[in-house]
Design a protein around this motif. Structure first.
Motif, short mmCIF file in Angstrom:
data_model
loop_
_atom_site.label_atom_id
_atom_site.label_comp_id
_atom_site.label_asym_id
_atom_site.label_seq_id
_atom_site.Cartn_x
_atom_site.Cartn_y
_atom_site.Cartn_z
N GLU A 155 10.75 -8.18 -32.09
CA GLU A 155 11.46 -8.93 -31.07
C GLU A 155 10.74 -8.92 -29.74
O GLU A 155 11.00 -9.78 -28.89
CB GLU A 155 12.87 -8.35 -30.90
N SER A 156 9.85 -7.96 -29.54
CA SER A 156 9.11 -7.88 -28.29
C SER A 156 7.80 -7.15 -28.52
O SER A 156 7.60 -6.48 -29.54
CB SER A 156 9.93 -7.16 -27.22
N VAL A 157 6.90 -7.31 -27.54
CA VAL A 157 5.61 -6.60 -27.61
C VAL A 157 5.82 -5.10 -27.52
O VAL A 157 5.12 -4.32 -28.17
CB VAL A 157 4.69 -7.09 -26.47
N THR A 158 6.83 -4.70 -26.73
CA THR A 158 7.10 -3.27 -26.57
C THR A 158 7.44 -2.61 -27.89
O THR A 158 7.01 -1.48 -28.16
CB THR A 158 8.27 -3.06 -25.59
N GLU A 159 8.17 -3.32 -28.74
CA GLU A 159 8.53 -2.78 -30.04
C GLU A 159 7.29 -2.45 -30.86
O GLU A 159 7.25 -1.45 -31.56
CB GLU A 159 9.41 -3.79 -30.79
N VAL A 160 6.28 -3.28 -30.76
CA VAL A 160 5.04 -3.05 -31.50
C VAL A 160 4.24 -1.91 -30.87
O VAL A 160 3.74 -1.02 -31.55
CB VAL A 160 4.18 -4.33 -31.54
N LEU A 161 4.14 -1.93 -29.54
CA LEU A 161 3.32 -0.94 -28.84
C LEU A 161 3.87 0.48 -28.98
O LEU A 161 3.11 1.44 -28.99
CB LEU A 161 3.20 -1.31 -27.36
N LEU A 162 5.18 0.61 -29.11
CA LEU A 162 5.78 1.94 -29.26
C LEU A 162 5.68 2.45 -30.68
O LEU A 162 5.97 3.62 -30.95
CB LEU A 162 7.25 1.91 -28.81
N ILE A 163 5.30 1.59 -31.63
CA ILE A 163 5.09 1.88 -33.06
C ILE A 163 6.22 2.68 -33.69
O ILE A 163 6.04 3.38 -34.69
CB ILE A 163 3.73 2.59 -33.31
N ASN A 164 7.40 2.62 -33.08
CA ASN A 164 8.58 3.30 -33.63
C ASN A 164 8.27 4.76 -33.95
O ASN A 164 8.61 5.26 -35.02
CB ASN A 164 9.08 2.57 -34.88
#
Length: 230
Positions: A155-164
């Motif tokens: 849903e956002s770039v942040t979701e990818v960058l934080l790699i869960n």
């Protein structure tokens, strides 16, 4: 005993202080290379998270290792992770032993610079391979019907960058060829084989590396080819 401790404690403290001073001097010279190696660990994790979005579950591929080794089962997946954690932590502690012991064959800063260089080279090749060919993950959560087998578009770039983190690292899918656990294990074992002094520990390290490779396959976390290529 008290007299012995009282006599040796100042010597140990001087040893720690001296080594810390020397290592800090080396760190000030090499910190950029060390930082670059650590940053690449995040890049590798980011790439592994990215390929998870591309993963498509399917039938588990025919694998010779799966035919030979009994399946540990989902509830025993912690066995291989526990062994890897033991290898990882014990190696890290060993790399700092020059701060305490008088026998010394390397500087900790220079050793970690070399280790990170090897890890970066191996992980760069790994990123190329698992993006070149995506295989259906054999791990239980990667199979058809698993909640994590397919990831919805971010849903956002942040979701990818934080790699869960850390779930995104533990429950990844698609980053198969070749095994990251075996990369770390072999780099650590080879490092101790070169710089270590205890023949028994060298033998034990190689035995643990073999056991680790078998447990990875038995846990169905990787195909046999992932371990062999690593």
């Amino acid at each position: 005993m008290t007299l012995y401790i009282g006599r040796e404690a100042p010597k140990l403290w001087r040893k720690i202080c001296m080594e810390t001073y020397v290592e800090l001097q080396l760190f000030m010279e090499k910190w950029k290379l060390l930082l670059a190696g650590l940053i690449f660990q995040y890049i590798h994790g980011l790439a592994a998270r990215g390929v998870h979005y591309l993963h498509r579950p399917g039938p588990t591929l025919q694998d010779a290792g799966y035919m030979i080794l009994p399946e540990l089962g989902k509830e025993r997946g912690y066995v291989s992770e526990s062994l890897f954690t033991f290898i990882f932590l014990s190696f890290i502690l060993w790399t700092f032993h020059p701060f305490v012991y008088h026998s010394k064959r390397f500087y900790t800063v220079l050793l970690w610079r070399r280790i990170l260089s090897f890890l970066v080279a191996s992980q760069a090749l790994r990123i190329i391979t698992f993006y070149s060919t995506q295989l259906p993950g054999p791990n239980y959560h990667c199979r058809e019907g698993g909640e994590l087998a397919r990831l919805p578009p971010p849903e956002s770039v942040t979701e990818v960058l934080l790699i869960n983190f850390p779930q995104g690292v533990i429950y990844g899918c698609g980053d198969l060829i070749f095994s990251s656990h075996m990369i770390f294990t072999l780099v650590f074992v080879l490092t101790y084989h070169k710089y270590g002094t205890k023949r028994f520990i060298k033998l034990l390290a190689w035995v643990l590396a073999i056991v680790q490779s078998l447990l990875i396959v038995a846990s169905r976390k990787h195909y046999t080819v992932d371990v062999v290529v690593a």
